[in-house]
Design a protein around this motif. Structure first.
Motif, PDB file in Angstrom:
ATOM      1  N   ARG A 111     -26.999   2.608  17.404  1.00 24.89           N
ATOM      2  CA  ARG A 111     -26.768   2.606  15.948  1.00 24.89           C
ATOM      3  C   ARG A 111     -25.954   1.383  15.529  1.00 24.89           C
ATOM      4  NH1 ARG A 111     -26.377   8.327  16.525  1.00 24.89           N
ATOM      5  NH2 ARG A 111     -24.127   8.215  16.887  1.00 24.89           N
ATOM      6  N   GLU A 112     -24.990   1.005  16.338  1.00 25.35           N
ATOM      7  CA  GLU A 112     -24.119  -0.118  15.999  1.00 25.35           C
ATOM      8  C   GLU A 112     -24.734  -1.470  16.357  1.00 25.35           C
ATOM      9  OE1 GLU A 112     -20.291   0.414  17.739  1.00 25.35           O
ATOM     10  OE2 GLU A 112     -20.027   2.425  16.902  1.00 25.35           O
ATOM     11  N   HIS A 113     -25.624  -1.488  17.340  1.00 29.46           N
ATOM     12  CA  HIS A 113     -26.173  -2.757  17.837  1.00 29.46           C
ATOM     13  C   HIS A 113     -27.691  -2.667  17.947  1.00 29.46           C
ATOM     14  CE1 HIS A 113     -22.121  -4.155  18.661  1.00 29.46           C
ATOM     15  NE2 HIS A 113     -21.882  -3.048  19.328  1.00 29.46           N
ATOM     16  N   ALA A 114     -28.322  -2.311  16.842  1.00 30.70           N
ATOM     17  CA  ALA A 114     -29.787  -2.164  16.857  1.00 30.70           C
ATOM     18  C   ALA A 114     -30.475  -3.466  17.218  1.00 30.70           C
ATOM     19  CB  ALA A 114     -30.271  -1.670  15.489  1.00 30.70           C
ATOM     20  N   GLY A 115     -29.929  -4.587  16.763  1.00 31.27           N
ATOM     21  CA  GLY A 115     -30.539  -5.873  17.063  1.00 31.27           C
ATOM     22  C   GLY A 115     -30.501  -6.190  18.543  1.00 31.27           C
TER      23      GLY A 115
END
Length: 207
Positions: A111-115
């Motif tokens: 969720r925090e680091h989708a990229g």
């Protein structure tokens, strides 16, 4: 007229012995940019150099090309993720609680680091290179499933095969959330609990 952002100040020459520090700065900048871009092929070495505040030629002193830089960045990302997954798992109690904590942390990290998740698992680099460092993620999950079996909390069986099914299910669930965020999906925690019950065969305490 909109104000334009100023480029980062030029970085001074590194003192002797600071080459590794610069390499680390380049990797950290690359991770930030990949997380925003969500695409390794959209990254340019010149843009990374601007982000760090160095000449583009300085990047080439540490990395032969973009693939080499992205590989190093993803390797660092995976090491950091493994460390954080182990810390999350250690906060659990028995083997089932530890495995569940591991999977829930992975969901929150995505969720925090989708990229970064997309680049780590869906990028063109995955098709061009073998990202050997990702194997440890699989091995740690297999070990966590095996502990559940060893403690009698899950039916005995092929831990590697069960872990593969579990990983496929969890990655599918988080990938849907990254790539199709408008889908009316249930809370990830509920799905993870169902995966643990149906795929691993554990019994979870009543809510």
């Amino acid at each position: 007229m909109h104000a334009t952002s100023s480029p980062p100040p030029a970085r001074g020459r590194n003192r002797r012995g600071q080459g590794e520090r610069l390499r680390g700065d380049i990797i950290e900048a690359t991770l930030r940019m990949l997380d925003e871009l969500r695409d390794d092929e959209a990254l340019s070495l010149r843009a990374v150099a601007r982000e760090v505040g160095i000449a583009a030629t300085s990047v080439y002193l540490h990395f032969a090309d973009r693939d080499a830089l992205v590989y190093a960045a993803l390797e660092q990302c995976t090491r950091d993720l493994l460390r954080d997954l182990e810390a999350a798992e250690a906060s659990g109690g028995d083997a089932v609680a530890r495995l569940r904590a591991r999977l829930l942390f992975l969901g929150s990290w995505v969720r925090e680091h989708a990229g970064l998740y997309k680049v780590l698992h869906e990028s063109g680099l995955n098709r061009r290179m073998h990202l050997a460092f990702k194997q440890e993620l699989a091995e740690r999950t297999t070990a966590a499933v095996r502990r559940c079996m060893d403690e009698g909390r899950a039916p005995a069986g092929d831990a590697a095969a069960v872990a593969l099914d579990l990983r496929a299910a969890v990655h599918g669930a988080v990938s849907l959330r990254v790539n199709e965020p408008a889908l009316p999906l249930p809370p990830l925690e509920e799905q993870i609990d169902r995966f643990l019950v149906k795929l691993v065969g554990v019994r979870l305490p009543a809510a």
